[in-house]
Design a protein around this motif. Structure first.
Motif, short mmCIF file in Angstrom:
data_model
loop_
_atom_site.label_atom_id
_atom_site.label_comp_id
_atom_site.label_asym_id
_atom_site.label_seq_id
_atom_site.Cartn_x
_atom_site.Cartn_y
_atom_site.Cartn_z
N LYS A 155 0.89 -1.20 -0.11
CA LYS A 155 -0.08 -0.01 0.00
C LYS A 155 0.72 1.27 -0.17
CE LYS A 155 -3.93 2.37 2.52
NZ LYS A 155 -4.60 2.10 3.53
N GLY A 156 1.86 1.26 0.89
CA GLY A 156 2.74 2.34 0.87
C GLY A 156 3.77 2.44 -0.26
N ALA A 157 4.01 1.54 -0.85
CA ALA A 157 4.78 1.29 -2.34
C ALA A 157 3.80 2.06 -3.30
CB ALA A 157 5.32 0.09 -2.71
N PHE A 158 2.61 1.56 -3.38
CA PHE A 158 1.58 1.95 -4.60
C PHE A 158 1.46 3.65 -4.33
CE2 PHE A 158 -2.69 3.51 -5.84
CZ PHE A 158 -2.65 2.68 -6.99
N GLN A 159 1.34 4.30 -2.98
CA GLN A 159 1.15 5.43 -2.83
C GLN A 159 2.32 6.32 -3.05
OE1 GLN A 159 0.36 5.21 1.55
NE2 GLN A 159 -1.82 5.57 1.34
N ALA A 160 3.46 5.85 -2.96
CA ALA A 160 4.75 6.43 -3.11
C ALA A 160 4.78 6.71 -4.69
CB ALA A 160 5.92 5.76 -2.74
N TRP A 161 4.65 5.46 -5.36
CA TRP A 161 4.80 5.67 -6.85
C TRP A 161 3.62 6.50 -7.48
CZ3 TRP A 161 5.88 -0.13 -6.23
CH2 TRP A 161 7.31 -0.50 -6.36
N GLU A 162 2.42 6.68 -7.00
CA GLU A 162 1.64 7.47 -7.46
C GLU A 162 1.99 8.80 -7.27
OE1 GLU A 162 -2.03 8.78 -9.30
OE2 GLU A 162 -1.32 6.81 -9.12
N ILE A 163 2.61 9.24 -6.14
CA ILE A 163 2.88 10.46 -5.97
C ILE A 163 4.17 10.98 -6.94
CG2 ILE A 163 4.30 12.19 -4.27
CD1 ILE A 163 3.00 10.27 -2.11
N TYR A 164 4.93 9.92 -7.18
CA TYR A 164 6.01 10.18 -8.12
C TYR A 164 5.31 10.44 -9.42
CZ TYR A 164 9.32 9.04 -12.11
OH TYR A 164 10.16 9.38 -12.81
N TYR A 165 4.42 9.93 -9.93
CA TYR A 165 3.68 9.97 -11.21
C TYR A 165 3.13 11.75 -11.12
CZ TYR A 165 0.31 9.64 -14.89
OH TYR A 165 -0.52 10.03 -16.14
N THR A 166 2.46 11.95 -10.07
CA THR A 166 1.53 13.06 -10.07
C THR A 166 2.61 14.34 -10.27
OG1 THR A 166 0.13 12.04 -8.35
CG2 THR A 166 0.33 14.44 -8.59
N ILE A 167 3.55 14.26 -9.49
CA ILE A 167 4.76 15.35 -9.58
C ILE A 167 5.29 15.27 -10.99
CG2 ILE A 167 7.06 16.08 -8.66
CD1 ILE A 167 6.40 14.82 -5.98
N ALA A 168 5.80 14.06 -11.49
CA ALA A 168 6.64 14.02 -12.85
C ALA A 168 5.63 14.68 -13.89
CB ALA A 168 6.91 12.46 -13.22
N THR A 169 4.28 14.36 -13.76
CA THR A 169 3.39 15.02 -14.86
C THR A 169 2.69 16.19 -14.54
OG1 THR A 169 1.76 13.52 -13.97
CG2 THR A 169 3.16 12.71 -15.77
N SER A 170 3.05 16.91 -13.55
CA SER A 170 2.56 18.14 -12.98
C SER A 170 3.01 19.30 -14.01
CB SER A 170 2.83 18.48 -11.72
OG SER A 170 4.28 18.91 -11.40
N HIS A 171 2.04 20.29 -13.65
CA HIS A 171 2.27 21.82 -14.63
C HIS A 171 3.82 22.28 -14.31
CE1 HIS A 171 -1.31 21.84 -16.75
NE2 HIS A 171 -1.97 21.46 -15.76
N GLY B 213 1.79 -1.05 -10.66
CA GLY B 213 0.79 -2.04 -11.25
C GLY B 213 1.16 -3.45 -10.50
N LEU B 214 2.62 -3.65 -10.16
CA LEU B 214 2.84 -4.78 -9.19
C LEU B 214 2.09 -4.74 -7.80
CD1 LEU B 214 6.53 -5.27 -10.28
CD2 LEU B 214 4.47 -6.59 -11.14
N ALA B 215 2.50 -3.44 -7.58
CA ALA B 215 1.79 -3.16 -5.95
C ALA B 215 0.29 -3.53 -5.90
CB ALA B 215 2.29 -1.89 -5.41
N ALA B 216 -0.32 -2.95 -7.00
CA ALA B 216 -1.72 -3.08 -6.96
C ALA B 216 -1.98 -4.66 -7.17
CB ALA B 216 -2.38 -2.30 -8.41
N HIS B 217 -1.28 -5.20 -8.02
CA HIS B 217 -1.63 -6.71 -8.15
C HIS B 217 -1.54 -7.34 -6.67
CE1 HIS B 217 -2.22 -10.32 -10.28
NE2 HIS B 217 -1.14 -10.85 -10.25
N GLN B 218 -0.43 -7.23 -6.05
CA GLN B 218 -0.32 -7.55 -4.75
C GLN B 218 -1.55 -7.10 -3.61
OE1 GLN B 218 1.90 -9.68 -3.67
NE2 GLN B 218 3.55 -9.99 -5.08
N LEU B 219 -2.00 -6.29 -4.06
CA LEU B 219 -3.09 -5.73 -3.18
C LEU B 219 -4.51 -6.29 -3.63
CD1 LEU B 219 -2.13 -1.83 -2.64
CD2 LEU B 219 -2.19 -3.61 -0.80
N ASN B 220 -4.56 -7.09 -4.75
CA ASN B 220 -5.78 -7.81 -5.24
C ASN B 220 -6.47 -6.76 -5.92
OD1 ASN B 220 -5.04 -10.54 -4.63
ND2 ASN B 220 -5.87 -9.92 -2.28
N LYS B 221 -5.84 -5.57 -6.36
CA LYS B 221 -6.56 -4.46 -7.11
C LYS B 221 -6.19 -4.86 -8.48
CE LYS B 221 -6.68 -1.24 -3.57
NZ LYS B 221 -6.29 0.24 -3.09
#
Length: 416
Positions: A167-183, A205-213
């Protein structure tokens, strides 16, 4: 007079929590600005400022959240320094302090809008748009800080994934993506290459798969490929997620894309495509597909095994057996080909037994023993190559029972 005193006291009492929390914010800001601040100092400061994030007057101020964000950043950075010199660190606290700091910063950015005023106290408006004008106090520093730590979010996701904090890994990578694609990343020309963002989406995606998402995982794997990250492992994990979703349509689509790139390396993609043809009873399309594959690689045993499967569905195991035999001749280490060939001999023995039911048990066994032995030759090989093949195990147990191979039967029964 007494009423006035009580009223004044009530006002003072009402002001005290607000003033106390503001003093706390000021104290925390001072403590984290100290160049000698330690990890414990930052940890204590974060605990100290949290009540201010809930108190009405201080939680509405951008500065409160920015100070909290800086404090959480400090915890992360102290852990990172310790890690860099080889000290043992609390990976979970390290990663989550970085995530927590981001959450505080985003709250600060939302609150960091101050209405601009004229000298007479009226609000300024933009002459071109007619809209009210605003200015910010902390936003520039916050955005710059987030950009500086963008790569850290990606690395923290990896650290958290390693300790199975998906869950933490998923959040960290989501934040990375948000920053990298920001204005503001675009404004500062700190845009990551699409392939790098694709890699991070794959990790997420690997983290989501581990979370059964699994649906979220599929969407992330798909985006990773769209951004140019098309490693074989992306397709394989996507197919696993789609299998969990029972989404055969998307599986076929993904398998087609994978086959065009990695078809020679992995027969799984071809099997999915062939199985789809079989499900639609479109045997001709399957045969054409296999003919084209054989033209490209005539030494691939798997193609002949699949061709045998199609022939068997249409004409029976006897017509299919030559294809399985050829597959084994090409590659005797093919577990699937060995199983299919052995299965054909087993079915031949069963058919003979059924057609000659009037024979005595002794004569019947004498007639079918050579066929069973041929079946064993290939089925034992198949099972040694793939002990997860439960069908091979069941058939072997039946043959051992019929041939009176008690010791082999007992050994096989106790394997699982």
């Amino acid at each position: 007079m007494r009423f006035y005193i009580l009223f004044t006291l009530s006002l003072l009492v009402g002001m005290m929590p607000s003033q106390a929390q503001q003093r706390t914010v000021d104290e925390v800001k001072k403590s984290i600005d100290d160049l000698t601040a330690s990890l414990k100092t930052y940890q204590s400061a974060l605990s100290k400022i949290k009540p201010a994030l809930a108190e009405e007057s201080t939680k509405s101020r951008a500065e409160t959240w920015w100070v909290a964000g800086r404090t959480a950043f400090g915890i992360y950075e102290k852990h990172r320094v310790n890690q860099s010199v080889g000290n043992t660190v609390n990976i979970a606290e390290m990663g989550h302090s970085l995530i927590e700091s981001y959450n505080y910063c985003t709250q600060a950015l939302m609150l960091d809008t101050i209405k601009e005023t004229n000298k007479d106290g009226s609000f300024k408006t933009d002459k071109r748009t007619g809209k009210q004008k605003f200015k910010t106090k902390f936003s520039k520093d916050i955005k710059n800080r987030l950009l500086e730590l963008m790569i850290d979010f990606g690395a923290s996701g990896g650290d958290l994934y390693k300790v199975k904090d998906y869950k933490g890994a998923f959040q960290a990578w989501e934040i990375y993506y948000t920053i990298a694609t920001s204005h503001y990343a675009k404004e500062k020309h700190k845009i990551e290459a699409d392939s790098v963002i694709g890699l991070m989406r794959f990790y997420q995606g690997l983290a989501a798969h581990q979370l059964n998402k699994h649906e979220i995982a599929h969407n992330l794997f798909n985006e990773a490929r769209q951004r140019g990250y098309k490693k074989k492992i992306v397709f394989d994990n996507d197919l696993n997620a789609l299998k969990q979703l029972n989404d055969t349509i998307s599986m076929v689509k993904t398998a087609k894309e994978a086959f065009s790139l990695y078809g020679r390396q992995d027969i799984r993609y071809m099997r999915i495509l062939i199985n789809d043809c079989i499900a639609r009873k479109n045997y001709k399309e399957a045969e054409v597909m296999l003919d084209q594959a054989v033209m490209q690689d005539s030494t691939n045993a798997n193609y002949f095994d699949l061709r045998g499967n199609i022939v068997e569905l249409q004409s029976g195991y006897q017509e299919a057996r030559p294809y399985y035999q050829h597959a084994v001749e090409i590659n005797e280490e093919s577990a699937q080909s060995q199983f299919d060939l052995g299965r054909c001999y087993y079915m031949e023995a069963l058919a003979y037994t059924k057609d000659n039911s009037k024979l005595s048990e002794k004569k019947l066994l004498k007639a079918v023993r050579p066929v069973y032995e041929k079946a064993l030759l290939h089925l034992e090989k198949a099972y040694s190559l793939n002990s997860q093949n439960n069908d091979a195990r069941i058939i072997l147990m039946d043959i051992y029972y019929k041939l009176g191979e008690g010791e082999k039967l007992d050994k096989l029964e106790h394997q699982q």
